[in-house]
Design an enzyme around this catalytic site. Structure first.
Site, PDB file in Angstrom:
ATOM      1  N   PHE A  47     -24.069 -29.262  21.371  1.00 58.64           N
ATOM      2  CA  PHE A  47     -23.370 -30.542  21.522  1.00 58.64           C
ATOM      3  C   PHE A  47     -24.023 -31.337  22.638  1.00 58.64           C
ATOM      4  CE2 PHE A  47     -20.152 -33.339  23.308  1.00 58.64           C
ATOM      5  CZ  PHE A  47     -19.654 -33.951  22.169  1.00 58.64           C
ATOM      6  N   SER A 292     -13.804 -37.530  26.429  1.00 55.11           N
ATOM      7  CA  SER A 292     -13.590 -36.153  26.007  1.00 55.11           C
ATOM      8  C   SER A 292     -14.277 -35.813  24.700  1.00 55.11           C
ATOM      9  CB  SER A 292     -12.079 -35.916  25.907  1.00 55.11           C
ATOM     10  OG  SER A 292     -11.761 -35.103  24.815  1.00 55.11           O
ATOM     11  N   LYS A 293     -14.969 -34.691  24.739  1.00 60.85           N
ATOM     12  CA  LYS A 293     -15.685 -34.179  23.571  1.00 60.85           C
ATOM     13  C   LYS A 293     -14.714 -34.001  22.402  1.00 60.85           C
ATOM     14  CE  LYS A 293     -17.785 -29.702  22.527  1.00 60.85           C
ATOM     15  NZ  LYS A 293     -18.355 -28.492  23.096  1.00 60.85           N
ATOM     16  N   ARG A 294     -13.497 -33.567  22.718  1.00 58.59           N
ATOM     17  CA  ARG A 294     -12.508 -33.272  21.697  1.00 58.59           C
ATOM     18  C   ARG A 294     -11.866 -34.544  21.129  1.00 58.59           C
ATOM     19  NH1 ARG A 294      -7.615 -31.569  22.442  1.00 58.59           N
ATOM     20  NH2 ARG A 294      -7.873 -31.720  24.691  1.00 58.59           N
ATOM     21  N   LYS A 295     -11.542 -35.473  22.022  1.00 55.12           N
ATOM     22  CA  LYS A 295     -10.763 -36.634  21.573  1.00 55.12           C
ATOM     23  C   LYS A 295     -11.591 -37.842  21.169  1.00 55.12           C
ATOM     24  CE  LYS A 295      -7.003 -35.762  24.809  1.00 55.12           C
ATOM     25  NZ  LYS A 295      -6.611 -36.257  26.115  1.00 55.12           N
TER      26      LYS A 295
END
Ligand code: GLU
Length: 546
Positions: A47, A292-295
């Site tokens: 990533f 954020s990587k997630r959001k």
């Protein structure tokens, strides 16, 4: 205790050479005075965060502007985080943004190997050296032992970690150590910290300025039970032997700085300069938070390639976040290449950089509007090759046609360049009406069916492909007049209720019929590009849909 014997027992690595060997193998770099050696040292997680580009750009600029070296080191000590193909992702994502390494993993260079897993011998040599000097020791504590200590520390509100009285293996006797080894107990190697948390120092951070740093007192792990070093230990040895002079890295590493300072000192290495740059944040409702990587899809570098942002646009935008005086420079010298901007570490933000995609889009439109039609053709084509669907790929089959579409849609040759294109994906969607394979109009007229039908049929009856723009417009006016629409705008404005509409409403109907859209560049030119046959076919289709 015979520490030499202990070192051999704990680290039986036959490849280890005397320390001088490594100093000779990786000599000081022969660079001009002031040249900085910087690096990007990502873990191969697969990533690539926007923050990686941010840090890479800062390091790359500083190295190259000072006549130094910028290299890539892969920090792959954590097997769990490793992902197949991750190094290709690192290379390809940064190459897209034209961030070029001089040496490093999968490239040439005299300071490698640039994969930490391939450098075990050097780490072992230094871990042995520390053991021999009584500055490192084996620790046989199990996960449960450590967990018990953590619980005790939490209950008693004590600082967490392996230090002082909690460093149970720090003072094991020779007998205890060899008994544990004989019993086959797994062990890690820990630094025997000489620091004191009561002692504070002023440290000059290249980005943040003078900060107060508390001494480290943690007996941190330097070699894990499989002989692989921790990040702390490996990076100290690597930055020394790769002759790094300046480390710009994310501020999440600031809390580890005391450990790093102690490690460099204990290893007898000169500490490089450090600059901890702030994280990229975004506004989320009422608050600001880290991207954020997630959001946030825009946290990933892949996002920019998939959307087809022009690399220069993203780079330019990143520079506005990285250096406070960049925007001023850009306004002053809009035509100069980015690399001519004098990057300055002192102008890096001390608190969070705010990511604003609208601003990126704005910059992107301006950059896209500086391309020629052939540059745009190449750019869109390479995006379509990688990310486009089959229909989009087929847009490039007739180069001449596509160039005419782009010339019109970019406003080339007009009074002012159009700034409609933000990124390749959106640009491709914007021009899809030029291609029958993707022309899927939803006709929405502001007039009743009968009126539209009369107008479309009236126009069709008089349209001649060879007409020039003037003649064409006279015909549109004639069709308007025939249906009672005003062609004299003054008269229309004086009493709009006297007419069903005016000539621009008529043009709008023709535009919707031909393109499915309310807003497009010049309609006469669109019809010229579409060609006679296709224009008639579209008018027919629109009439049939009424
Ligand atoms: N391997 C660390 C990371 O993944 C690099 C930290 C540093 O630049 O020193 O972020």
């Amino acid at each position: 205790m015979d520490l030499n014997k202990l070192a051999d027992a704990l680290i039986p690595d036959e490849n280890v050479k005397p320390l001088d060997y490594y100093e000779t193998l990786f000599p000081e770099r022969d660079l001009p005075k002031g040249a900085q050696v910087t690096r990007l040292a990502p873990s191969p997680t697969g990533f690539m965060h926007l923050g990686n580009l941010y840090v890479a750009l800062a390091n790359e600029r500083i190295a190259h502007q000072s006549g130094g070296v910028f290299y890539l080191r892969i920090e792959d000590t954590d097997e769990k985080r490793k992902v197949e193909g991750a190094v290709e992702v690192i290379h390809s994502s940064l190459k897209y943004f034209d961030v070029i390494f001089d040496e490093g993993a999968d490239l040439c260079g005299n300071y490698g190997p640039y994969y930490q897993r391939q450098r075990a011998e050097i780490y072992h040599a230094y871990a042995k050296e520390l053991i021999k000097k009584g500055l490192a020791y084996p620790c046989f504590c199990t996960e449960e032992d450590l967990e018990k200590t953590r619980e005790y520390q939490t209950e008693n509100k004590l600082l967490p970690g392996y230090y002082g009285e909690f460093a149970k293996c720090r003072n094991l006797s020779e007998e205890e150590i060899y008994a544990n080894l004989a019993a086959g107990k797994p062990y890690v190697i820990r630094l025997k910290s000489q620091g004191d948390v009561e002692v504070k120092h002023t440290f000059h951070d290249e980005v943040k300025g003078d900060i107060t740093v508390t001494e480290n007192n943690q007996d941190v792990v330097i070699l894990k039970s499989d002989g692989i070093p921790t990040y702390h230990f490996a990076h100290a040895i690597d930055d020394h032997f790769m002759r790094t002079t300046l480390v710009i890295r994310g501020e999440e590493w600031l809390s580890s700085l005391p450990i790093h300072i102690e490690l460099f000192k204990t290893l007898g290495f000169h500490l490089p300069k450090y600059g901890h740059n702030c994280s990229i944040q975004k506004v989320d409702g009422e608050t600001r938070r880290k991207l954020s990587k997630r959001k946030d899809p825009e946290a990933s570098l892949t996002f920019y390639r998939e959307q087809g942002y022009h690399p220069t646009a993203v780079k330019t935008y990143m520079m506005t976040l990285l250096n406070s005086n960049f925007e001023e420079w850009m306004l002053k010298f809009p035509d100069k290449p980015l690399d001519e901007f004098k990057y300055s570490i002192g102008k890096m933000g001390k608190s969070g950089a705010l990511f604003d995609i609208l601003k990126l889009n704005d910059i992107s439109k301006t950059i896209m509007a500086t391309l020629s039609e052939t540059e745009m053709y190449d750019f869109l084509k390479s995006w379509a090759d990688d990310f486009g669907n089959e229909a989009q790929k087929s847009y490039f089959a007739d180069k001449d046609y596509m160039l005419r579409v782009l010339t019109l849609c970019m406003g080339i040759g007009g009074k002012k360049r159009r700034k409609d294109f933000v990124c390749a994906k959106q640009a491709m969607e914007m021009i899809d009406y030029f291609f029958d394979s993707t022309f899927a109009p939803v006709y929405e007229y502001r007039f009743d069916k009968e009126t539209v039908k009369t107008i479309l049929q009236g126009f069709k009856a008089t349209y001649v492909y060879a007409d020039d723009m003037q003649t064409w417009f006279e015909k549109v006016k004639a069709v308007a007049t025939a249906s009672g629409f005003a062609t004299d705008m003054k008269a229309y404005k004086a009493d709009p209720t006297a007419f069903p509409g005016n000539v621009s409403d008529v043009a709008e109907m023709l535009r919707i019929a031909t393109t499915g859209l309310y807003n497009t560049p010049d309609l006469w030119t669109i019809m010229q590009i579409l060609g006679e046959e296709r224009t008639f076919a579209r008018l027919d289709k629109a009439v049939a849909a009424l």
